[in-house]
Design a protein around this motif. Sequence first.
Motif, short mmCIF file in Angstrom:
data_model
loop_
_atom_site.label_atom_id
_atom_site.label_comp_id
_atom_site.label_asym_id
_atom_site.label_seq_id
_atom_site.Cartn_x
_atom_site.Cartn_y
_atom_site.Cartn_z
N UNK A 1 0.76 -1.13 0.04
CA UNK A 1 0.17 -0.02 0.04
C UNK A 1 0.92 1.37 0.00
N UNK A 2 0.53 2.03 -0.78
CA UNK A 2 1.42 3.30 -1.09
C UNK A 2 0.77 4.31 0.03
N UNK A 3 1.95 4.94 0.39
CA UNK A 3 1.27 6.24 1.26
C UNK A 3 0.70 7.37 0.49
N UNK A 4 -0.13 8.14 1.24
CA UNK A 4 -0.85 9.20 0.69
C UNK A 4 -0.45 10.27 1.45
N UNK A 5 0.04 11.31 0.54
CA UNK A 5 0.41 12.59 1.15
C UNK A 5 -0.69 13.51 1.50
N UNK A 6 -0.31 14.14 2.64
CA UNK A 6 -1.41 14.76 3.70
C UNK A 6 -1.18 16.32 3.01
N UNK A 7 -1.62 16.75 1.83
CA UNK A 7 -1.45 17.92 1.45
C UNK A 7 -2.06 19.09 2.54
N UNK A 8 -3.21 18.69 2.87
CA UNK A 8 -3.65 19.63 3.78
C UNK A 8 -2.86 19.80 5.02
N UNK A 9 -1.87 18.91 5.64
CA UNK A 9 -1.24 19.30 6.60
C UNK A 9 0.07 20.18 6.24
N UNK A 10 0.62 19.94 5.02
CA UNK A 10 1.58 20.71 4.60
C UNK A 10 1.14 22.21 4.08
N UNK A 11 0.03 22.14 3.42
CA UNK A 11 -0.67 23.41 3.17
C UNK A 11 -0.75 24.49 4.33
N UNK A 12 -1.40 23.75 5.52
CA UNK A 12 -1.55 24.26 6.81
C UNK A 12 -0.16 24.97 7.42
N UNK A 13 0.67 24.18 7.43
CA UNK A 13 2.32 24.43 7.98
C UNK A 13 2.70 25.68 7.31
N UNK A 14 2.58 25.45 5.73
CA UNK A 14 3.15 26.65 5.16
C UNK A 14 2.28 27.90 5.21
N UNK A 15 0.97 27.94 5.43
CA UNK A 15 0.49 29.20 5.59
C UNK A 15 0.64 29.72 6.81
N UNK A 16 1.08 29.01 7.90
CA UNK A 16 1.57 29.52 9.09
C UNK A 16 2.83 30.12 9.10
N UNK A 17 3.60 30.00 7.95
CA UNK A 17 4.95 30.44 7.58
C UNK A 17 5.89 29.55 8.43
N UNK A 18 5.80 28.14 8.51
CA UNK A 18 6.55 27.52 9.40
C UNK A 18 7.25 26.36 8.63
N UNK A 19 8.65 26.13 8.63
CA UNK A 19 9.30 25.10 8.07
C UNK A 19 9.07 23.77 8.68
N UNK A 20 9.42 22.89 8.33
CA UNK A 20 9.32 21.46 8.97
C UNK A 20 10.19 21.53 10.33
N UNK A 21 11.31 22.12 10.27
CA UNK A 21 12.07 22.24 11.51
C UNK A 21 11.23 23.02 12.47
N UNK A 22 10.70 24.02 12.07
CA UNK A 22 9.88 25.10 13.07
C UNK A 22 8.95 24.23 13.69
N UNK A 23 8.12 23.60 12.80
CA UNK A 23 7.00 22.83 13.57
C UNK A 23 7.33 21.74 14.37
N UNK A 24 8.49 20.95 13.92
CA UNK A 24 9.06 19.94 14.69
C UNK A 24 9.30 20.38 16.20
N UNK A 25 10.01 21.62 16.23
CA UNK A 25 10.53 22.20 17.46
C UNK A 25 9.24 22.43 18.27
N UNK A 26 8.19 23.05 17.61
CA UNK A 26 7.19 23.34 18.52
C UNK A 26 6.07 22.39 19.03
N UNK A 27 6.23 21.15 18.47
CA UNK A 27 5.48 20.10 19.06
C UNK A 27 6.32 19.00 19.62
N UNK A 28 7.74 19.10 19.56
CA UNK A 28 8.49 18.32 20.32
C UNK A 28 8.90 17.09 19.51
#
Length: 70
Positions: A1-28
């Motif tokens: 089974x192939x993974x399905x990209x969660x575009x809505x998660x990526x879009x929400x992160x970008x809309x907040x102006x956060x990089x992946x490392x930024x979000x990662x730090x905020x949520x631990x």
Amino acid sequence: MSAQKRKQLTDARIAKGLSRPDLAKLVGVSFEHIKRLEYGMVNPSTPLMFKICRVLDSTPDELFKDIVCA
């Protein structure tokens, strides 16, 4: 089974102006874990899902509709 990209998660992160490392730090987690979440390779724990939703001002059914039952 192939993974399905969660575009809505990526879009929400970008809309907040956060990089992946930024979000990662905020949520631990690592930025690699955020990447795997966005690509649908792993599912978040319930506490992590709610942390991400709080940071991104969203709901689980908006960001993780592939795993949240309506």
